[in-house]
Write an enzyme that holds these catalytic residues in place. Structure first.
Site, PDB file in Angstrom:
ATOM      1  N   HIS A  96       0.792  -1.016   0.121  1.00 18.17           N
ATOM      2  CA  HIS A  96       0.187   0.146   0.015  1.00 18.17           C
ATOM      3  C   HIS A  96       0.826   1.309   0.008  1.00 18.17           C
ATOM      4  O   HIS A  96       0.331   2.397  -0.093  1.00 18.17           O
ATOM      5  CB  HIS A  96      -0.868   0.017   1.167  1.00 18.17           C
ATOM      6  CG  HIS A  96      -1.862  -1.096   1.303  1.00 18.17           C
ATOM      7  ND1 HIS A  96      -2.698  -1.520   0.283  1.00 18.17           N
ATOM      8  CD2 HIS A  96      -2.364  -1.999   2.351  1.00 18.17           C
ATOM      9  CE1 HIS A  96      -3.728  -2.563   0.359  1.00 18.17           C
ATOM     10  NE2 HIS A  96      -3.299  -2.769   1.732  1.00 18.17           N
TER      11      HIS A  96
ATOM     12  N   ASP B 177      -2.942 -10.425  -2.219  1.00 17.41           N
ATOM     13  CA  ASP B 177      -3.541 -10.159  -0.983  1.00 17.41           C
ATOM     14  C   ASP B 177      -4.971  -9.929  -1.229  1.00 17.41           C
ATOM     15  O   ASP B 177      -5.309  -9.702  -2.334  1.00 17.41           O
ATOM     16  CB  ASP B 177      -2.695  -8.773  -0.563  1.00 17.41           C
ATOM     17  CG  ASP B 177      -2.887  -8.385   0.810  1.00 17.41           C
ATOM     18  OD1 ASP B 177      -2.157  -8.659   1.607  1.00 17.41           O
ATOM     19  OD2 ASP B 177      -3.874  -7.713   0.871  1.00 17.41           O
TER      20      ASP B 177
ATOM     21  N   HIS C 283      -6.298  -7.203  -0.313  1.00 17.60           N
ATOM     22  CA  HIS C 283      -6.539  -5.773  -0.690  1.00 17.60           C
ATOM     23  C   HIS C 283      -5.848  -5.534  -1.998  1.00 17.60           C
ATOM     24  O   HIS C 283      -4.770  -6.177  -2.133  1.00 17.60           O
ATOM     25  CB  HIS C 283      -5.711  -4.962   0.393  1.00 17.60           C
ATOM     26  CG  HIS C 283      -6.471  -5.164   1.760  1.00 17.60           C
ATOM     27  ND1 HIS C 283      -5.789  -6.090   2.729  1.00 17.60           N
ATOM     28  CD2 HIS C 283      -7.639  -4.628   2.405  1.00 17.60           C
ATOM     29  CE1 HIS C 283      -6.603  -5.799   3.875  1.00 17.60           C
ATOM     30  NE2 HIS C 283      -7.696  -5.074   3.757  1.00 17.60           N
TER      31      HIS C 283
ATOM     32  N   ASP D 142      -4.563 -12.922   3.475  1.00 20.69           N
ATOM     33  CA  ASP D 142      -6.015 -12.206   4.083  1.00 20.69           C
ATOM     34  C   ASP D 142      -7.141 -12.452   3.148  1.00 20.69           C
ATOM     35  O   ASP D 142      -8.172 -12.068   3.513  1.00 20.69           O
ATOM     36  CB  ASP D 142      -5.537 -10.639   4.623  1.00 20.69           C
ATOM     37  CG  ASP D 142      -4.998  -9.919   3.508  1.00 20.69           C
ATOM     38  OD1 ASP D 142      -4.647 -10.518   2.391  1.00 20.69           O
ATOM     39  OD2 ASP D 142      -4.779  -8.691   3.933  1.00 20.69           O
TER      40      ASP D 142
HETATM   41 ZN   LIG Z   1      -4.063  -7.057   2.853  1.00 24.14          ZN
END
Ligand SMILES: [Zn+2]
Length: 336
Positions: free
Chosen positions: A116, A154, A156, A242
């Site tokens: 991120h 992931d 995200h 995740d």
């Molecule tokens: Zn994540």
């Protein structure tokens, strides 16, 4: 399979109870040992900070260093820096660069996570840096410089990796929970890259509750065909656990079988591949997933220890609509 790990990666310590905490690595190392592998202490590189400065804005890197020196701080609602964060981050970058130099299959078991983190920390329109400090995956990709594919599994969207690689002809493929339903709010199929990078940024959003049946299709119909056409010199996998159904932060419904299916397909490309730990907050999943990954990479053993999850009909239908959208944008650049 080389597994890089150091206790230095546990020196990134939250000031309060936080899902991204050092004990994640204890569980990971247990998985490594149960798989019969050993961990290798990475060597700190003299050029580690040069590699970080080459990717992130100088003002941001200086700011992070200053906070490390001054005892740490919360830098936004999600993200913290502690006195040991800078050593952990520099060693993490060193481990990735060393793994890339070796041109083998490797796991870099490091923290803090990175995908991120954009040029100045917070990337694109995200509200926070989402636990990330420096973008280790993008730093690795730009260290090698050409012919690198980053595959981000992931839950995200790797908004920082997208931002950094957006105008580069390095392939970035991300599967993630749909951005309308989860941080960081980017990762739509129409974000295809720009300039030299046009067509090299591929976002595959998945509906909440998507199971392994959907993920298998994503691997077979998008990830692998595109990787084959790109024919990378090296693959970096931003590996977050995740997307697992038992993760407390995401809403996807993958089992380790879905993960292993994707990892197996990537390994079958027979390219040097560096797996890099990103998210994943269920400790048992981290441990069992790491063990399964290593058994697969070292012994060819496909033993996820979990049965395939199936998506509900409404979820599957939503996926099919999203797949049409992905094809509409990505199909301009790749044969799908
Ligand atoms: Zn994540």
């Amino acid at each position: 399979m080389l597994v890089y790990y150091s206790d230095v990666f546990k020196k990134h310590v939250p000031p309060f109870r936080h899902p991204e905490a050092p004990d994640r690595l204890d569980y990971l190392v247990e998985g490594v040992l149960e798989a019969g592998a050993v961990v290798k202490e990475p060597e700190m590189r003299a050029d580690a900070w040069d590699l970080i400065y080459a990717v992130h804005d100088k003002s941001y890197v200086d700011y992070v260093k200053r906070i490390c020196e001054r005892g740490g701080a919360e830098i936004d609602g999600d993200t913290y820096i502690s006195p040991g964060t800078c050593d952990a981050a520099a060693l993490s970058v060193s481990a990735v660069a060393n793994a890339i130099d070796k041109r083998e299959v490797a796991l870099v078991a490091s923290r803090p996570p990175g995908h991120h983190a954009g040029f100045v920390g917070r990337a694109l329109t995200a509200p926070t840096q989402g636990f990330c400090i420096f973008n280790t995956a993008a730093i690795g990709a730009l260290y090698l410089g050409e012919g690198v594919a980053v595959v981000d599994i992931d839950v995200h969207h790797g908004n920082g990796t997208q931002e950094i690689l957006y105008a580069k002809d390095l392939l970035y493929i991300s599967t993630h929970q749909h951005p309308a339903t989860l941080y960081p709010g980017t990762g739509y199929p129409e974000e295809v890259g720009e300039g030299r990078g046009e067509g090299f940024n591929i976002n595959i959003p998945l509906p909440p509750e998507a199971g392994d049946d959907i993920y298998v299709k994503v691997v077979d119909e998008f990830i692998i065909p595109i990787l084959r056409q790109y024919n990378p010199k090296l693959v970096i996998v931003s590996l977050g656990w995740d997307a697992h159904r038992d993760d407390p932060l995401g809403d996807l419904n993958l089992s380790l079988k879905g993960y292993l299916y994707a990892i197996d397909a990537i390994l079958k490309l027979q390219k040097p591949t560096v797996f890099l730990l990103e998210g994943g907050y269920n400790r048992s999943v981290i441990k069992r997933g790491t063990k399964a990954l290593i058994r697969l990479a070292t012994a060819g053993e496909f033993a996820p220890g979990e049965a395939q999850t199936e998506s509900a009909p409404g979820v599957y239908k939503r996926f099919e609509e999203l797949a049409v959208e992905v094809r509409r944008y990505t199909g301009r650049y790749w044969r799908l």
